[in-house]
Each structure stands twice: as structure tokens, then as C-alpha cells.
Scaffold this motif. Structure first.
Motif, PDB file in Angstrom:
ATOM      1  N   PRO A  35     -55.194  -6.370   6.491  1.00  0.00           N
ATOM      2  CA  PRO A  35     -56.594  -6.115   6.870  1.00  0.00           C
ATOM      3  C   PRO A  35     -56.815  -4.746   7.509  1.00  0.00           C
ATOM      4  N   VAL A  36     -55.752  -3.985   7.722  1.00  0.00           N
ATOM      5  CA  VAL A  36     -55.891  -2.633   8.291  1.00  0.00           C
ATOM      6  C   VAL A  36     -55.413  -1.662   7.222  1.00  0.00           C
ATOM      7  N   PRO A  37     -56.322  -1.259   6.321  1.00  0.00           N
ATOM      8  CA  PRO A  37     -55.887  -0.545   5.119  1.00  0.00           C
ATOM      9  C   PRO A  37     -55.396   0.868   5.400  1.00  0.00           C
ATOM     10  N   TYR A  38     -54.630   1.380   4.459  1.00  0.00           N
ATOM     11  CA  TYR A  38     -54.295   2.798   4.481  1.00  0.00           C
ATOM     12  C   TYR A  38     -55.598   3.578   4.413  1.00  0.00           C
ATOM     13  N   PRO A  39     -55.774   4.584   5.277  1.00  0.00           N
ATOM     14  CA  PRO A  39     -57.038   5.330   5.285  1.00  0.00           C
ATOM     15  C   PRO A  39     -57.233   6.089   3.973  1.00  0.00           C
ATOM     16  N   VAL A  40     -58.312   5.777   3.277  1.00  0.00           N
ATOM     17  CA  VAL A  40     -58.566   6.435   1.989  1.00  0.00           C
ATOM     18  C   VAL A  40     -58.876   7.903   2.245  1.00  0.00           C
ATOM     19  N   PRO A  41     -58.080   8.818   1.687  1.00  0.00           N
ATOM     20  CA  PRO A  41     -58.358  10.240   1.904  1.00  0.00           C
ATOM     21  C   PRO A  41     -59.595  10.673   1.116  1.00  0.00           C
ATOM     22  N   ARG A 240     -44.351   7.682   5.093  1.00  0.00           N
ATOM     23  CA  ARG A 240     -43.333   6.845   5.735  1.00  0.00           C
ATOM     24  C   ARG A 240     -43.752   6.400   7.141  1.00  0.00           C
ATOM     25  N   ASP A 241     -44.427   7.291   7.865  1.00  0.00           N
ATOM     26  CA  ASP A 241     -44.831   6.927   9.224  1.00  0.00           C
ATOM     27  C   ASP A 241     -45.800   5.754   9.202  1.00  0.00           C
ATOM     28  N   TRP A 242     -46.796   5.839   8.332  1.00  0.00           N
ATOM     29  CA  TRP A 242     -47.771   4.746   8.240  1.00  0.00           C
ATOM     30  C   TRP A 242     -47.080   3.458   7.806  1.00  0.00           C
ATOM     31  N   GLN A 243     -46.162   3.570   6.880  1.00  0.00           N
ATOM     32  CA  GLN A 243     -45.460   2.371   6.393  1.00  0.00           C
ATOM     33  C   GLN A 243     -44.677   1.709   7.531  1.00  0.00           C
ATOM     34  N   ALA A 248     -44.325  -2.784  11.469  1.00  0.00           N
ATOM     35  CA  ALA A 248     -44.162  -3.266  12.848  1.00  0.00           C
ATOM     36  C   ALA A 248     -45.398  -4.049  13.291  1.00  0.00           C
ATOM     37  N   ARG A 249     -46.591  -3.514  12.984  1.00  0.00           N
ATOM     38  CA  ARG A 249     -47.817  -4.205  13.376  1.00  0.00           C
ATOM     39  C   ARG A 249     -47.957  -5.547  12.670  1.00  0.00           C
ATOM     40  N   LEU A 250     -47.633  -5.578  11.374  1.00  0.00           N
ATOM     41  CA  LEU A 250     -47.740  -6.841  10.636  1.00  0.00           C
ATOM     42  C   LEU A 250     -46.823  -7.900  11.256  1.00  0.00           C
ATOM     43  N   ARG A 252     -45.799  -8.075  14.409  1.00  0.00           N
ATOM     44  CA  ARG A 252     -46.404  -8.505  15.680  1.00  0.00           C
ATOM     45  C   ARG A 252     -47.570  -9.456  15.427  1.00  0.00           C
ATOM     46  N   ASP A 253     -48.413  -9.086  14.456  1.00  0.00           N
ATOM     47  CA  ASP A 253     -49.618  -9.886  14.223  1.00  0.00           C
ATOM     48  C   ASP A 253     -49.290 -11.237  13.597  1.00  0.00           C
ATOM     49  N   ALA A 254     -48.229 -11.284  12.792  1.00  0.00           N
ATOM     50  CA  ALA A 254     -47.813 -12.574  12.236  1.00  0.00           C
ATOM     51  C   ALA A 254     -47.375 -13.506  13.359  1.00  0.00           C
ATOM     52  N   ALA A 255     -46.650 -12.960  14.343  1.00  0.00           N
ATOM     53  CA  ALA A 255     -46.229 -13.774  15.492  1.00  0.00           C
ATOM     54  C   ALA A 255     -47.449 -14.238  16.300  1.00  0.00           C
ATOM     55  N   ARG A 256     -48.422 -13.354  16.431  1.00  0.00           N
ATOM     56  CA  ARG A 256     -49.656 -13.683  17.149  1.00  0.00           C
ATOM     57  C   ARG A 256     -50.384 -14.831  16.459  1.00  0.00           C
ATOM     58  N   LEU A 257     -50.444 -14.776  15.124  1.00  0.00           N
ATOM     59  CA  LEU A 257     -51.103 -15.836  14.363  1.00  0.00           C
ATOM     60  C   LEU A 257     -50.335 -17.150  14.507  1.00  0.00           C
TER      61      LEU A 257
END
Lengths: 326, 326
Positions: A35-41, A240-243, A248-250, A252-257
């Protein structure tokens, strides 16, 4: 039409008709799309106006090969779904076996092209099939299979299809880095839209040996993917940085869910960092209760207790989900 | 790969490698794509992030049906090319006849799927084919066929495919308004990218009866076109003013191109308002001469004198073309 009648996530508009509220009111957790997409350039006009050139396609292939750490042949197609649609045409119809329960499009696409399709429940039972399909990690139960073991399975089947649509956060599960110099009867499918949160672009990849790649390219035709998809994906696949941050965020958020679901009295069936499947006393009732809060989820006709949720995005969406499950 | 080796327009990058100059230096007249595109509106993030819903697809179908003045079933696909790729799978391979010379993808796609394909030179010679293909107006010679006559031909063939990729400026040539209540064995193909100048979006339509539409939808899968394509096309297909002005401008610019070509000593073979095909003493030499000016054109292996040019867009491009031909 058969395709229209098939059961899918992502069908938010039907839910909206029943429960009211427009697109801005609903949180769609019925898919496994980040739900937090790669920012479309900013997209150059040429991405919209010109036919993609061979050079554009070659650059896209190269970006995918680096990102997926693979020296296999890369065939870009209009979504992992387009690869699923193409697979039944790669060999004369015979006996197909799908390791299930899993994403229902594999069985549907093979069946529509005259394959006899059986669902089996263990990887061992795939041996001997003319076409064997494994989704790794599996949707919706999150089952994970050792890629080296899958690779070994290739010698026991006609065609081995490994659908890695949800593998991006778990690259150690991918067969893509092992596809160099065979086996030649394996297709690995990758989805672009799910991990990068850009499913509307319709982009996916098949990784395979040269012969299958040539036949897929014939089936797909010379311009299978759009200019915007090529331009966005070239940036995203190389970031690579965004990936890394996203994986890492996914997690964390899976654990939160999971924590919210446990509090609601559900138990985890399994999942990936992009979706979680829970055992509930009555999934249809749970789906209905969430829909009252304008939150859309996924149920499965073959497992009346299972409810699948994608991750929420904004803090506001998490708060609403927490309240709805509380 | 066979697809890669096929002869196409739009392959500007190969020309650039030979003659130097980057994308900004070249004028690509090798395709029949309108060089003054429909202005891409601001796209909502949802177009990129979400899977297109059934509602999105239904709205796209409705917009196409109104624009094409047709009550036939509309199947959106990833470009007219995707329809061409699907056609061979609609019936058991048999004898196909293509009214030619014409766009080479029809023969290639049918042949790749096991059809025996013959090129015929008159519409009458199509009678008796299991699959008959007519491009109307034809590419590259601009031949035009009476749609009522084509409709009558349907009763004499198994499947009739009418490729109307270039018909938008000449709607009176279209079979689309006559497809209501049969015949059921006709597919009319429409291209979105050419007339609207947005070939990068990959969008086209098949118009047909219900049965063929259902089979095309099965072949295409549930999400055959991208969110950006849907959103842009819904606006463009409904913009009657832009369509009217564009048709008028294309007609003027086609006449302008003819005047330049005549001055260069070429004669008109034929064309549509989106491209013009000229007879030259030596098309390969003419292509080379234009390429020295960084203008890319199209030649045809079967007609060594024919050179096809799309229209220039900006005044600057017209001036450069005029100088190059002068």
C-alpha cells in the motif's frame, strides 16, 4: 464470460455497491499489493506517445535481471497474470498439477486451454506431471518451498512453473538466481506490481531458458508492456535503498497486523510480508463486519474460516483497521 | 527470437545506432502514429497503484462503444497487436487468407500458431477461408473497402478479421456500427494509440459478438490493460471536439506531405490521413538520404520502390522534412 465470473481479490467496486461509500472511503485490503507504492517519477511524454523500442525493452530486461540476480532469459509481460495466460500455450495440453490450495488463475488458465488439471497437496505429488505449478511463497497460506528442491523437481516433470509473485521481500526463496544453464523446462514468474505497489501498470516477468523465452515472446508480441510501465520499472528495479527499506517496513507491518488479528481472536494460518491469512470462526461474517467499516478483505470458497488481509498504508488506515478489529 | 526479427516500423533505436544522434535529434516518421497526441490529463495515483476494477473496465468498454458507434461486445486489450496475437487461438488452425500486401503481423501471428497462411490480392479470393483478414483502410497502400461488402463476405468464411487500426479519421469505412446482431463470426479491431498519438499506452479493442468476446476475454485475462491506459482513454474517447479537430488537421497535413513528396519527384501509392506511401525510384536510397537528416521512414521488403512516411508534428519538424526532401 468465464473470466469475469472468476473469484478475485481487488474487486472493490462490487463491495462498494453493496455497502455504499465511494473509493475514497474504502480501505482495500483484499489484495497483497504493497500500500506504500514506489514513487512514480515524472514520466517523459515519449513514454505515452511512442511505441517502446527494442532498446527500451532491452533496458527493462537488464534492470530485471540485475534486480532478480538472474542470468536467465527475461521476458517482460503485462503482469504476472499475462505469464499465467501464456503458460498453457507453451506445450500440448496434457496433465497439469497445481500445488494447492493456491491462486486460482493457474488452474483456470490451464483448464480453459484444454489441460486436465489436478490439485495436489505435496510437492512430491507433482512428479510425473506434464506441467507442474508451484506458488512460492504460496498464496494464501504462505507455504515456503526450498528453491533447490524445486529445481530438482524439474527433472521429474514436463514443464515446471514457479510463481514467485510474492517473493520480493524473501529473495532467498527465489529460483531466479539458479536458472543459469538450465534446467530448460522451468519458468519463474515475477510480479512487478505487488512489491512496488503499482499493480495498475501491468508488468511482470518470466525468467526461463532461451527456448521458452522465444516462445513467450512470440505469444506476447512485440509490444507487450506500456511505456509508463517500462520507465517506472527501470527506476524502481534499480532502487536498492527503496527495496531494502520497503522489505523492512513490510516485515514490521505484517507483525503489526498479526498483533491486531490475534487480539481479535484470530490465529495466523500463514502469509508473506505482503499479506496475512487468518483462521477465523466464520470468515464471511468477519468480512461482512469489516465491510461495515468500509474495509475490504478476501475470503476463500474452499476454506470457510480463512480471511486474508493485505497491509494498511497510512496511520489513519491502521487506526481504522485497529478500531474495526477491536 | 522470431518476434524480435520481424520487420517493424518504430524501430528508431537501430537507426540511431547507425546514423548517430540521440532521441531528441530524430524525427520518427516510420510509424502511422499521430504526432500531436491527445493531451495526457493528470492521472490519479490509483491509476498506477490499483488493479483496474470491473467497473473501470466496464466504463472503458462503454466509452469505446459510444466513440465507435457500436453495439457489439467490446473487449479491451493491450493494443491492436494483442488482438492480432489472440486471433489465431480463436479457432482450430486451418486455412487463413490475408488480403495483402499488408501489415505483416497478421500472417506472422497466424503462422506461429500452426495456421496455413496465404496472401491474396482481392477480397473475392478470401471466400472459403477458415480465417480471412482484411485491413481497412489498408496499410501501407491505403486501399479502402466498403464495410457492407466486407460484412457480406462474413457468410463465406469461417472467421472474418477486419483490422481498422487506421480507420478513426474515416469512420464511414468502419464495420463497427453494423455489428449489432451479427454476423457472429466477425472481429473488428480498433487501435487506440495511433489516432490519439499514445501508442506507448498499449490499448486496442476487439468488437465482436458475445461468444468471441468471451473467448477473447479468457485469452486476455482479467487485467489486460493498464490503469493509465484506462484513465486516458476514457477521456480521449469521449472528447468529440478533439477528435473532430484532429481529423481535420490530419487531412490537411496529409495533403501537405503529399505536396512535399510530389516536389521530390515521388508519386502517391496511397495512404490514410495518418500515413502516406510513395513510389520512389529507390526506397532504400531515399530512406538513407532522409536518415542523413535524422528523419526515419519505413520501407517494405516486398516493394523496393515504396517509402512510407507518417506526418510531422511541430512546425520545426515540417521545416526539417521539407529541407530534407527539397
Amino acid at each position: 464470460m468465464q473470466t469475469e465470473a472468476r473469484d478475485h481479490g481487488g474487486n472493490l467496486d462490487a463491495a462498494m455497491r453493496r455497502h455504499g461509500g465511494d473509493m475514497t472511503r474504502w480501505i482495500d485490503l483484499s489484495t497483497g499489493i504493497n500500500p506504500v507504492p514506489y514513487p512514480v517519477p515524472h514520466l517523459e511524454p515519449r513514454a505515452f506517445t511512442a511505441l517502446p523500442t527494442r532498446g527500451d525493452m532491452e533496458a527493462l530486461r537488464a534492470a530485471a535481471a540485475v534486480c532478480y540476480d538472474s542470468r536467465a532469459h527475461v521476458t517482460p509481460m503485462a503482469g504476472a497474470q499475462a505469464v499465467i495466460q501464456a503458460v498453457p500455450h507453451l506445450a500440448r495440453p496434457g496433465d497439469a498439477r497445481v500445488l494447492g490450495p493456491t491462486y486460482n488463475e493457474h488452474t483456470a488458465a490451464l483448464g480453459a486451454c484444454g489441460w486436465r488439471v489436478a490439485e495436489v497437496t505435496t510437492p512430491e505429488a507433482l512428479a510425473g506431471a506434464d506441467c507442474a505449478v508451484v506458488v512460492n511463497p504460496n498464496n494464501p497460506d504462505g507455504a515456503r518451498y526450498d528453491p533447490a528442491r524445486l529445481r530438482a523437481l524439474a527433472s521429474q516433470v514436463g514443464l515446471l512453473v514457479v510463481d514467485e509473485s510474492f517473493v520480493d521481500p524473501d529473495p532467498e526463496l527465489s529460483l531466479a538466481p539458479m536458472l543459469h544453464r538450465g534446467p530448460e523446462n522451468v519458468i519463474v514468474m515475477r510480479s512487478f506490481g505487488k512489491f512496488y505497489g503499482l499493480a495498475g501498470l501491468r508488468l511482470g516477468f518470466a525468467l526461463s531458458g532461451a527456448e521458452i523465452a522465444a516462445r513467450l515472446a512470440d505469444l506476447a508480441g512485440p509490444w507487450p508492456v506500456s511505456g509508463p510501465a517500462i520507465e517506472v520499472a527501470r527506476a524502481a528495479l534499480g532502487d536498492r535503498d527503496w527495496q531494502r527499506e520497503t522489505s523492512a517496513r513490510l516485515a514490521r507491518d505484517a507483525a503489526r497486523l498479526d498483533a491486531l488479528a490475534l487480539r481479535a481472536g484470530w490465529s495466523l494460518v500463514g502469509g508473506t510480508p505482503l499479506f496475512r491469512t487468518y483462521a477465523t470462526p466464520d470468515a464471511a461474517a468477519a468480512q461482512e463486519a469489516l465491510a461495515q467499516h468500509h474495509i475490504w478483505s478476501r475470503v476463500f470458497p474452499y476454506a470457510p474460516g480463512w480471511l486474508r488481509l493485505g497491509l494498511a498504508g497510512s496511520q489513519d488506515d491502521w487506526d481504522r483497521l485497529s478500531a474495526a478489529l477491536g
